[in-house]
Design an enzyme around this catalytic site. Structure first.
Site, PDB file in Angstrom:
ATOM      1  N   ASP A 122       0.853  -1.194   0.000  1.00 57.38           N
ATOM      2  CA  ASP A 122       0.000   0.000   0.000  1.00 57.38           C
ATOM      3  C   ASP A 122       0.885   1.239   0.000  1.00 57.38           C
ATOM      4  O   ASP A 122       2.087   1.150   0.197  1.00 57.38           O
ATOM      5  CB  ASP A 122      -0.950   0.007   1.206  1.00 57.38           C
TER       6      ASP A 122
ATOM      7  N   ASP B  76       1.569   5.176   1.399  1.00 58.25           N
ATOM      8  CA  ASP B  76       1.286   6.208   2.394  1.00 58.25           C
ATOM      9  C   ASP B  76       1.857   7.530   1.920  1.00 58.25           C
ATOM     10  O   ASP B  76       2.933   7.575   1.336  1.00 58.25           O
ATOM     11  CB  ASP B  76       1.922   5.838   3.734  1.00 58.25           C
TER      12      ASP B  76
ATOM     13  N   ASP C 296       9.125   4.727  13.338  1.00 61.73           N
ATOM     14  CA  ASP C 296       9.746   3.662  14.134  1.00 61.73           C
ATOM     15  C   ASP C 296      11.192   3.350  13.710  1.00 61.73           C
ATOM     16  O   ASP C 296      12.129   3.582  14.457  1.00 61.73           O
ATOM     17  CB  ASP C 296       8.871   2.406  14.190  1.00 61.73           C
TER      18      ASP C 296
HETATM   19  P1  ATP Z   1       3.887  -2.680   5.533  1.00 62.22           P
HETATM   20  O1  ATP Z   1       4.697  -3.146   4.412  1.00 62.22           O
HETATM   21  O2  ATP Z   1       3.562  -3.726   6.510  1.00 62.22           O
HETATM   22  O3  ATP Z   1       2.710  -1.824   5.151  1.00 62.22           O
HETATM   23  P2  ATP Z   1       4.816  -0.176   6.633  1.00 62.22           P
HETATM   24  O4  ATP Z   1       6.186   0.242   7.058  1.00 62.22           O
HETATM   25  O5  ATP Z   1       4.178   0.574   5.521  1.00 62.22           O
HETATM   26  O6  ATP Z   1       4.908  -1.716   6.337  1.00 62.22           O
HETATM   27  P3  ATP Z   1       2.531   0.609   8.153  1.00 62.22           P
HETATM   28  O7  ATP Z   1       1.935  -0.058   9.338  1.00 62.22           O
HETATM   29  O8  ATP Z   1       1.750   0.672   6.902  1.00 62.22           O
HETATM   30  O9  ATP Z   1       3.918  -0.118   7.917  1.00 62.22           O
HETATM   31  O10 ATP Z   1       2.942   2.070   8.628  1.00 62.22           O
HETATM   32  C1  ATP Z   1       3.336   3.074   7.726  1.00 62.22           C
HETATM   33  C2  ATP Z   1       4.476   3.903   8.327  1.00 62.22           C
HETATM   34  O11 ATP Z   1       4.027   4.547   9.529  1.00 62.22           O
HETATM   35  C3  ATP Z   1       5.693   3.112   8.746  1.00 62.22           C
HETATM   36  O12 ATP Z   1       6.574   2.895   7.674  1.00 62.22           O
HETATM   37  C4  ATP Z   1       6.301   3.998   9.811  1.00 62.22           C
HETATM   38  O13 ATP Z   1       7.023   5.043   9.250  1.00 62.22           O
HETATM   39  C5  ATP Z   1       5.072   4.573  10.487  1.00 62.22           C
HETATM   40  N1  ATP Z   1       4.642   3.769  11.657  1.00 62.22           N
HETATM   41  C6  ATP Z   1       3.742   2.765  11.658  1.00 62.22           C
HETATM   42  N2  ATP Z   1       3.575   2.267  12.891  1.00 62.22           N
HETATM   43  C7  ATP Z   1       4.389   2.951  13.697  1.00 62.22           C
HETATM   44  C8  ATP Z   1       4.673   2.921  15.105  1.00 62.22           C
HETATM   45  N3  ATP Z   1       4.074   2.030  15.899  1.00 62.22           N
HETATM   46  N4  ATP Z   1       5.579   3.801  15.577  1.00 62.22           N
HETATM   47  C9  ATP Z   1       6.175   4.715  14.778  1.00 62.22           C
HETATM   48  N5  ATP Z   1       5.954   4.787  13.475  1.00 62.22           N
HETATM   49  C10 ATP Z   1       5.075   3.938  12.917  1.00 62.22           C
HETATM   50 MG    MG Z   2       2.225   0.385   4.734  1.00 67.10          MG
END
Ligand code: ATP
Ligand code: MG
Length: 426
Positions: free
Chosen positions: A49, A51, A127
Site C-alpha cells: 500500500d 502512504d 519507528d
Molecule cells: P507494511 O509493508 O507492513 O505496510 P509499513 O512500514 O508501511 O509496512 P505501516 O503499518 O503501513 O507499515 O505504517 C506506515 C508507516 O508509519 C511506517 O513505515 C512507519 O514510518 C510509520 N509507523 C507505523 N507504525 C508505527 C509505530 N508504531 N511507531 C512509529 N511509526 C510507525
Molecule cells: Mg504500509
C-alpha cells in the site's frame, strides 16, 4: 539533510498515490510518499500500500478530495478511496520526545498522538530508519534524515532514537521489528534487538484488539514461520500466547504451530484463502487438550469437558489477543470435529464430509499426524475415503470395523491365554 537522487521506478508507484501527491502539491502543500512503500521500492519489491505524508491538515485534505474520509482513533488519517484502492494521507506529526503527563501513561506510552509537527519531527517520530524515508515525486529525490538508506543497504533494522524509550512509547514496535525481520530477511541492530528480550512484558498493556490486528499481520502475511521463530528467539511469543508457551516444552505444540504456519505461508504464496480460525486452532490446541484432560480427570464427561475447556482457553487468550466471534466459532468447530473424525461406522463418515468445517478439520488432522501424534493412520483413511466411490467406501469402513474386531479378538485371546496359563501351569 542528505538528499539522494536514486530515482524510484515510476511504473511501480500506484497511479492513485501519484494523483494524491500531485493534487496536494498543486494546492501549495508539501506531500511525499513515505514509509513502507519507499522502503519496498528501494528494495525492488512491490509495495502493498502507499502512504503519503503532508503538511496539509486532515480537514484541508478532505476539502481537496471528495472521495475521502477521516479514520483512526489513535491518529486522524485521511483515507482517499479509488475503487478498491486506498491511499492513506497523514499530516506531519511531532516526535513526543519529552514525556508529557497528558499524553503519556506512567510507563511512557503515548495516549494522544494526534499532534501535528514539522517535516523533521515527522521523520523522527517514525519507528525504524528504513521506514522514515520520504520520496519527492517532482524532484525524484529520496529525503533521508536518519541514515535509513545505509541501513537498508546493510539489511539492518534500526530504531530511530533510544530503543528502550521508543519501545516504551509504543511496545507494538517490538512486534513490528520482528515482522519486518521475517518479511525482509533483515537483521536487528544490536540494541534494537537486545532491548526486546527484557521489554516483552510491556505488551500486556496494549489493548487485546490492537494485538489481534498485529497478530494477523505477523502470521498471515506470508512469513509466518520466520515470524514465529523470531518471536521465540526474542522471547515475545509467551507475552501474546502465555498458555501456549507454558505447554510448549512438554507437548508437540511448537511442531503443530510451525506446520500450520508453513501451510498458511504456502497458501498465501499460491493466492489461496487463509483464515485466522485455523491458525488460532493450532496455537491453542494443546492448552485446550491439557485443560480438557484436567477436567476429565476431575470426572467431567467428554462433551462437557470439551465445551468447558474451549471456553476456558479462549476466555484466557482474550485477555491478551481478542478473538472475534467469527473466528472463535469456526475454531471450536475444528476442535470438536477432531473427536468425531475417529468415529467411522454406519453413515457417520458420509455425514461428516458434508459438515461445513470438514475440510478445515481434515487439514488440521493431517497436521496433527505430521507433527508426530500417533493417530493410527486416521488422516490417510480420510484421504482415501474422500477419493473412494461407494463400493470402496464400504470396504474402507469394513477395514476399520475389522481392525477393531481384530483388536478385540486379540485382547480376548491374550486374556484367554493368560487365564489358561494361570489355570494350567506348564
Ligand atoms: P507494511 O509493508 O507492513 O505496510 P509499513 O512500514 O508501511 O509496512 P505501516 O503499518 O503501513 O507499515 O505504517 C506506515 C508507516 O508509519 C511506517 O513505515 C512507519 O514510518 C510509520 N509507523 C507505523 N507504525 C508505527 C509505530 N508504531 N511507531 C512509529 N511509526 C510507525
Ligand atoms: Mg504500509
Amino acid at each position: 539533510m542528505s538528499d539522494n537522487a536514486t530515482t524510484l521506478p515510476l511504473e511501480r508507484i500506484s497511479v492513485n498515490a501519484l494523483k494524491v501527491v500531485k493534487r496536494l502539491t498543486g494546492h501549495g502543500f508539501e506531500a511525499y510518499l513515505v514509509g513502507g512503500c519507499v522502503r519496498d521500492l528501494i528494495l525492488g519489491r512491490s509495495p502493498k500500500d502507499f502512504d503519503v505524508a503532508t503538511n496539509a491538515h486532515p480537514e484541508e485534505v478532505r476539502d481537496i478530495f471528495r472521495n475521502s474520509r477521516t479514520v483512526g482513533r489513535r491518529f486522524r488519517i485521511v483515507h482517499i478511496r479509488f475503487g478498491r484502492d486506498i491511499v492513506e494521507v497523514a499530516t506531519f506529526r511531532s516526535a513526543h520526545k519529552e514525556i508529557d503527563e497528558n499524553t503519556h501513561t506512567n510507563d511512557g506510552r503515548i495516549l494522544d498522538d494526534n499532534i501535528y509537527g514539522t517535516f523533521q519531527e515527522d521523520a523522527y517520530r517514525r519507528d525504524f530508519t528504513m521506514n522514515a524515508l520520504y520520496y519527492n515525486i517532482d524532484t525524484a529525490e529520496i529525503i533521508d534524515l536518519v541514515n535509513g538508506l545505509d541501513d537498508i543497504k546493510a539489511n539492518r533494522i534500526r530504531l530511530i532514537g533510544e530503543p528502550d524509550n521508543r519501545y516504551r512509547e509504543d511496545p507494538v514496535r517490538m512486534l513490528r521489528a520482528l515482522r519486518f525481520k521475517a518479511k525482509l530477511g533483515f537483521d536487528l541492530d544490536e540494541q534494537t534487538g537486545s532491548s526486546i528480550h527484557h521489554l516483552g512484558y510491556l505488551l500486556q498493556d496494549i489493548p487485546p484488539a490492537r494485538i489481534f490486528e498485529e497478530v494477523l499481520k505477523l502470521f498471515m502475511s506470508g512469513h509466518g514461520v520466520a515470524t514465529l521463530e523470531a518471536m521465540l528467539e526474542y522471547d515475545l511469543f509467551g507475552w501474546l500466547f502465555p498458555s501456549t508457551r507454558r505447554v510448549m516444552d512438554d507437548t508437540l505444540a511448537e511442531k503443530l504451530i510451525h506446520l500450520a504456519l508453513a501451510s498458511t505461508d504456502r497458501r498465501i504464496a499460491n493466492d489461496m484463502p487463509v483464515t485466522p480460525a485455523f491458525i488460532f486452532a493450532a496455537l491453542l490446541w494443546y492448552p485446550f487438550i491439557e485443560d480438557k484432560k484436567r477436567l476429565e480427570e476431575e470426572g467431567v464427561a467428554h462433551v462437557e469437558a470439551s465445551h468447558a475447556a474451549a471456553a476456558n482457553v479462549i476466555g484466557n487468550q482474550q485477555l491478551f489477543t481478542s478473538i472475534p466471534r467469527r473466528f472463535s466459532g469456526p475454531m471450536r468447530d475444528i476442535w470438536n470435529l477432531q473427536f468425531r473424525l475417529p468415529i467411522r461406522y454406519g453413515r457417520k463418515p458420509e455425514i461428516l464430509v458434508t459438515h461445513k468445517r470438514f475440510r478445515a478439520a481434515y487439514d488440521f488432522l493431517l497436521l496433527r499426524e505430521e507433527s508426530g501424534e500417533k493417530l493410527d493412520e486416521l488422516g490417510q483413511w480420510w484421504t482415501d475415503f474422500q477419493e473412494a466411490d461407494e463400493d470402496a467406501r464400504r470396504k474402507l469402513k469394513l477395514q476399520t470395523t475389522d481392525k477393531k474386531k481384530r483388536k478385540r479378538n486379540r485382547k480376548r485371546r491374550s486374556n484367554h491365554d493368560r487365564m489358561s496359563a494361570n489355570s494350567y501351569p506348564p
